[in-house]
Enzyme design. Structure first.
Site, mmCIF file in Angstrom:
data_model
loop_
_atom_site.group_PDB
_atom_site.id
_atom_site.type_symbol
_atom_site.label_atom_id
_atom_site.label_comp_id
_atom_site.label_asym_id
_atom_site.label_seq_id
_atom_site.Cartn_x
_atom_site.Cartn_y
_atom_site.Cartn_z
ATOM 1 N N GLY A 273 0.799 -1.227 0.000
ATOM 2 C CA GLY A 273 0.000 0.000 0.000
ATOM 3 C C GLY A 273 0.827 1.270 0.000
ATOM 4 O O GLY A 273 0.256 2.367 0.024
ATOM 5 N N ASP A 276 0.054 3.413 -2.987
ATOM 6 C CA ASP A 276 -1.264 4.030 -2.884
ATOM 7 C C ASP A 276 -1.223 5.206 -1.918
ATOM 8 O O ASP A 276 -1.878 6.233 -2.149
ATOM 9 C CB ASP A 276 -2.287 2.997 -2.411
ATOM 10 C CG ASP A 276 -2.178 1.702 -3.197
ATOM 11 O OD1 ASP A 276 -1.935 1.764 -4.417
ATOM 12 O OD2 ASP A 276 -2.316 0.622 -2.596
#
Lengths: 319, 319, 319, 319, 319, 319
Positions: A273, A276
């Site tokens: 992540g 992101d």
């Protein structure tokens, strides 16, 4: 922390994330950490915590797994009121094994036939979801899920532009979901309707066949090819699994300026992540004060995200 | 993953392994990880997962601890049908505390009077256990447990050779179990009936008094002294507790060739059992394609083993 | 909570206690709860928390397991300054599996060759350990450990009486440690030098062959046979594993009076050590206000002990 | 515990089992217990631990989840050498929430498109898998998975009978997998080639439309309709979620005798898999000494299974 | 391990310590580690385990949190008999988040209105608490808690000196508790009645405004200003959060000698309390053999403390 | 699950909730469950999950503990946009120990000087917070926190009524926060501006001195005294700690009708917050279909809440 209108809308798949504790292989695990994650949900959370009110749009099956995912989004303040719920299909799942040199992290996906992959064109009311938004963000994963997901992504992008929102796309090529040829066909179309493209040197070459001797040149070529306002390239060096160096550069096509973010040395707890979080951090910084703050926040938030577990950023502007 | 005849038979003690989580000292622990381990069981598992069907022979007390150990062996596919069960004696236990520089790992053994130490000569039907096997493996720990264990080890080695299996021994000197003099007396006898000797430079000097300016020379001296087919020397550098470099070399006495494995830089999660994983990996590679693949698989599997917890290897040939 | 001189001295073995969580069988466990326990340590803790300053005497091996046991005793305020430490022998271990009807709790002992069983007569300075004490307490487990432990127990009892302390013994017959004949021989000798005997109807019959139609009669027969000041009989009904009813009666031989404690209905979390908590509670109440408060506190503390995990009582007089 | 030829062969789906700890709803969980389960795997394990060597046949995807399931089967001694492995499809998953009155347990299945459901007729070499077996067992779940799974089930049953094995079927109707009409059509065909049918009163009525005033009469009607050797009916009363009463009766059609097992009052830790433990216990007892021991072992093992967590029985004949 | 008279008495606040596991932020935690800590308690434990019998004096609220803190002190052998108990006020709490580069550890204090801050002058019987002690130790945190805590600290120091104990103070400036001006006023008074001052270069400048080009010079200036016997300066380098280098120097003012301790490279598990472990280690070494052993033990114990979790040292002289 | 305007607004304190696992006493715990709770937050969540959109208003300190509480509220969908944030004061904490007969649950509060207790009159913009709401709910805990909290409560109630919302109050007398005399003075004033009063027979007598031979009569007297539209009385029987029977009755003063809810027998996992779940369930049912559905949902939700851990209800209308 008042919840005003969502200024950022992201669109993509969110899944259940299961991971063994303490560097175990799945075969060694007796319990799994039970969390949620997904590129665009991660980005929405990162941006929201930095002060850019965000809404996450997806399609989810109406069962405890789907509700858990919505709960996690809401926990971090992200608006979930435009999620399309269904009694059909299933909630995707992915399994993350954390590595240690020389063993890399591995991810096992079990996402076939998810509610998001089976989204039908027109199922989401984009007029409503995007009203008042300044930014729309998605990644190359969403159109890769299925042809109908690709169609819906393009529908969202077009509505966003029509309603005056800027469109940001994280290229994020996933070889397990589609071929380079398929990706090039769809992503070229998407890129040509995009304002901000976030990518890496490798993905740019794999998807668009664009390569150049320097990052700056790659960015310029991309900007020219797709008439982009900005191109952001993230740079990761991984001397080992537990250590990382992370930076980024941005090319402001309107000003024809290249901006370099500082580099962070990172002790890695969980790097899933982090890309992101970069996207979310970039958008929050960009919304606040333009591209330069964008890349700084992007790199900073992404570095912090890797210092605690799970997909989501907990960083605030003070951090 | 069909269970054919076991091609490798290993013999030694398996114990209950208890360890505090999160780098705690035993005095700080309120729960302990409850696993099993033992040099020859670890080697059998490492080899079996790499495609060399393995059987583990030991003597165990018939109680939940003994059953747990058998269960763990079976979980990884190792054949346990020749274990000698007894209602007497006890199951050995060892406690592992994980360190961080400058504090090393420590192991507290509570293995006295275990079922394996009390094995009686002839209690195991080696004709049956070894039929069809190509390799027999044990370590210097097994004969160190007790005189009767030493006698049974020699009995096993002789039966193995008679039935046509190659004999592999990991020297593995344990100062807590016997003196250097005792070790030299017994291990010299064993080495002289061995085909493949796995050792370190230090153990070679402590047990056999053999030293030389280079690893290659040590290996040559050993091969000559005991008429060995192959000598394998493992090489570990430990700049800290959480980082390791690990390699090995082998001397092929029949071809008079020295082979060097690549070196791995390792982020260490749990190094207990890494030497045993080397032995198992070596034998699997050796069985498949000779000494060179042996040392490569040995080092590779041993490196991977250190990246997840517990004594056992989870590595497969693909890894 | 000032630590004055210890008024109660108890003597016996303390062991490491390992138990699987959540009603698992040992074969299902991957972690074990790591605690300490032992009849006389449990009794010392129960009494100390109720205001009767207590010292626990034992023999322990000088290693992290031995230190952990001392730490737990000290944590609850019990004086450990007279423990005999040794570098030899080992620390005993027992494994507890918690049941659910129709499966009872089971305990697996691994206590052979413990430091306490190998205590040598005269190794403990009882003059010093008992100076100033009003009560000495042990159980039928201690002399059952070994002949030398039995001899040391008798030595302690005689010193206690000589120094003016009352002697309390919990009969606690353990068939795994000795035969009924052995127990009868030793315990008869001990009982005849005891002031207060705590027992059950079944143990009285098994050890002394004494039975009668009523608890009161059993108590009277015991008091007469061994010239006891008081006999306490505990009464447990177990309609299931998770529910219990617990009470006790006492016979005051000097006043020839029978006292009945109230009965408690108990939702059982962990019944291990409840008899020891009774003994400690009895002694604390008895020291404060005689036999009647003794049985009331004994039953009350024992009931509370069963409502939280592990061997030790956390009850205070207010509870 | 020698692994001889498998005397019992079971066939069905095994899945990953995920469950929140401590009575949590899935929405409350942050970790999930990670285990395996499946009706016929559970039955094989229960039987194997009671001394009836068992093999489990299924189709599994070659990934860490599939390997984990095989590992669990092997851990308990069950032979897995005839599992059909594939790189395609997925491993099914189910989520169990444990309840407390008035909230019942709930199970959420995510098993669509599993490797087992996609088994192709003829993919398993039944000649080989069944050679030497005395018993073949499956349940009504296996043919409900897909038409090809139903075809393969019938193929297995016919081969079993041809090779001289007795066929046992647990009716186990699952409304989520097929309609009553579909079930009746397929299960009638299967029942007519079955020797031993295990069922409940309710399932008998739902699947076959057979009802009668007494269990005995239901059993007689079933035996007559399908020419069965034995009919076993399990009887459960559930006064609450944490308490259960469990019994069974069997009708020996050859002897025209009805046998009643004793009833157990159970404190329930985990009732998932208790019916499968019954089937395995019945077959082990039946193989050892006929129908009467079968129902006694079936009920006893099933009662014990409910007193510890997860799908598998840990019971041994001594228990 | 006999508990003789306490030779070291420390005085300060002990608090409940709560920390999320696995590098989580507090917002990510669902469980917290529940421990105790406090500068002077930490120092007392470190010293006691190294053979200098220690007593910890504080004021605590009579509730399970206060009892837990006393239990932890006793567990490690520290005498708690002079703690002042109250039914009023509360037990302070602090929350520790563990970081990873570039995110540092953070501590959130909730200690206002604690029992220790509300100590009333004269509430502790220092004559009794200090009788027989050779050393009294406190830190700059204690007088910073409140004016009455400062007054009581000075009272303790004066009583200690009157009774012949040496006074040691760890400067330990906490900007969250008081201003530099307040600290300078109070700490100057305290330093002038102190024998041994432990400090860092930064704190010396912030509190006393004393700076110099070298550590040695800083130490000399401090010694002259406050007529100290010894000044100890600890030196930490932190290349990252997970790695540390730790050393110290001492200036023996009576002999006008500077002593340098060796430097340790540390893999950091938990650095909270490492300064306190230094103080305790220094005092134990100093008591045993003067300043040189003091700084060696101080640095060594402090390095070891950082290799396991929680505030307390587990190190023994052998380590 | 769209987030429309909040129809229910609740007002009160939310705190951090810490509880030891597995029935441990706090003194036995090494980890604590870390959750949030508070009567009016609990009620808001229960109502929201049943379809009555809810907003929770409180005052919270801006730190990770305050954010955690907001996160939990948002996770369950409750609107938090009107929380008053402050940098001052602290977040209250409470510790829950779970009991087993004969030991009851115990709660230790550490809530003094919390941000909510220090709320200043006028600090919350009730016009804004209550716009569009149909119901306002609080409990007798909120005004008990401090005089300013009481003033703010009355201000909220008056604004609610002015804006057309119905006012619901759960009497909930807490002896630790104020005396019966104080409670009577403030709560009489509040009750006289209330539409719906939720209470128990005991609290009614303690606070208002109102008692009568039947529940119905108590309800009638209350309705008359304070001109209430409805009075709801909850009824709990507790045969043990792990079992409960729970019901309620309501008196509809406008229709002069008494309604009885069914009684649930409950296996109790965690009864904390069950009264609050009742209030939330009642309001959701009442909003949907009047008093009768209110008491049915109230009792049903409250029963379900007790079957899983923590303060919050997870129940949905389908449950």
């Amino acid at each position: 922390m008042t919840q005003n209108t969502s200024k950022l809308v992201t669109f993509g798949e969110a899944m259940v994330r299961l991971s063994p504790p303490e560097f175990r292989r799945l075969e060694q695990a007796h319990t799994l950490d039970f969390q949620a994650g997904g590129a665009e949900l991660n980005a929405a959370i990162a941006a929201h915590r930095l002060g850019l009110p965000a809404r996450f749009v997806t399609r989810l099956t109406q069962n405890p797994l789907g509700h858990m995912i919505e709960n996690k989004a809401r926990e971090h303040g992200v608006d979930t009121s435009c999620i399309a719920w269904t009694d059909a299909d299933r909630v995707g799942v992915y399994f993350v094994e954390f590595g240690a040199a020389p063993r890399p992290n591995t991810v096992l996906y079990d996402r076939r036939d998810s509610a998001m992959a089976h989204v039908r064109l027109g199922e989401i009311d984009w007029e409503c979801a995007l009203r008042g938004a300044d930014y729309f963000h998605t990644s190359g994963i969403t159109p890769a899920l299925s042809p109908s997901a690709a169609a819906e992504t393009i529908e969202a992008i077009r509505t966003a532009r029509r309603l005056g929102a800027q469109v940001s796309v994280d290229l994020n090529y996933r070889a397990r979901l589609w071929t380079q040829a398929e990706a090039r066909r769809v992503m070229s179309q998407i890129a040509s309707e995009t304002d901000i493209l976030i990518t890496t040197e490798e993905d740019t070459e794999r998807v668009f066949g664009i390569a150049a001797p320097s990052y700056e040149e790659v960015a310029r070529l991309l900007a020219r090819e797709f008439a982009l306002d900005a191109v952001v390239i993230t740079l990761r060096e991984t001397p080992s699994v537990w250590r990382n160096a992370w930076s980024a550069m941005a090319y402001d096509a309107r000003a024809d300026v290249v901006i370099h973010a500082p580099t962070f040395d990172i002790e890695v707890v969980d790097r899933v992540g982090s890309g992101d979080a970069f996207a979310g951090g970039f958008l929050a910084g960009y919304a606040k004060d333009g591209i330069e703050l964008g890349v700084r926040w992007g790199v900073g938030v992404s570095a912090l995200k890797q210092t605690y577990p799970w997909d989501f950023s907990c960083a605030t502007p003070e951090d």
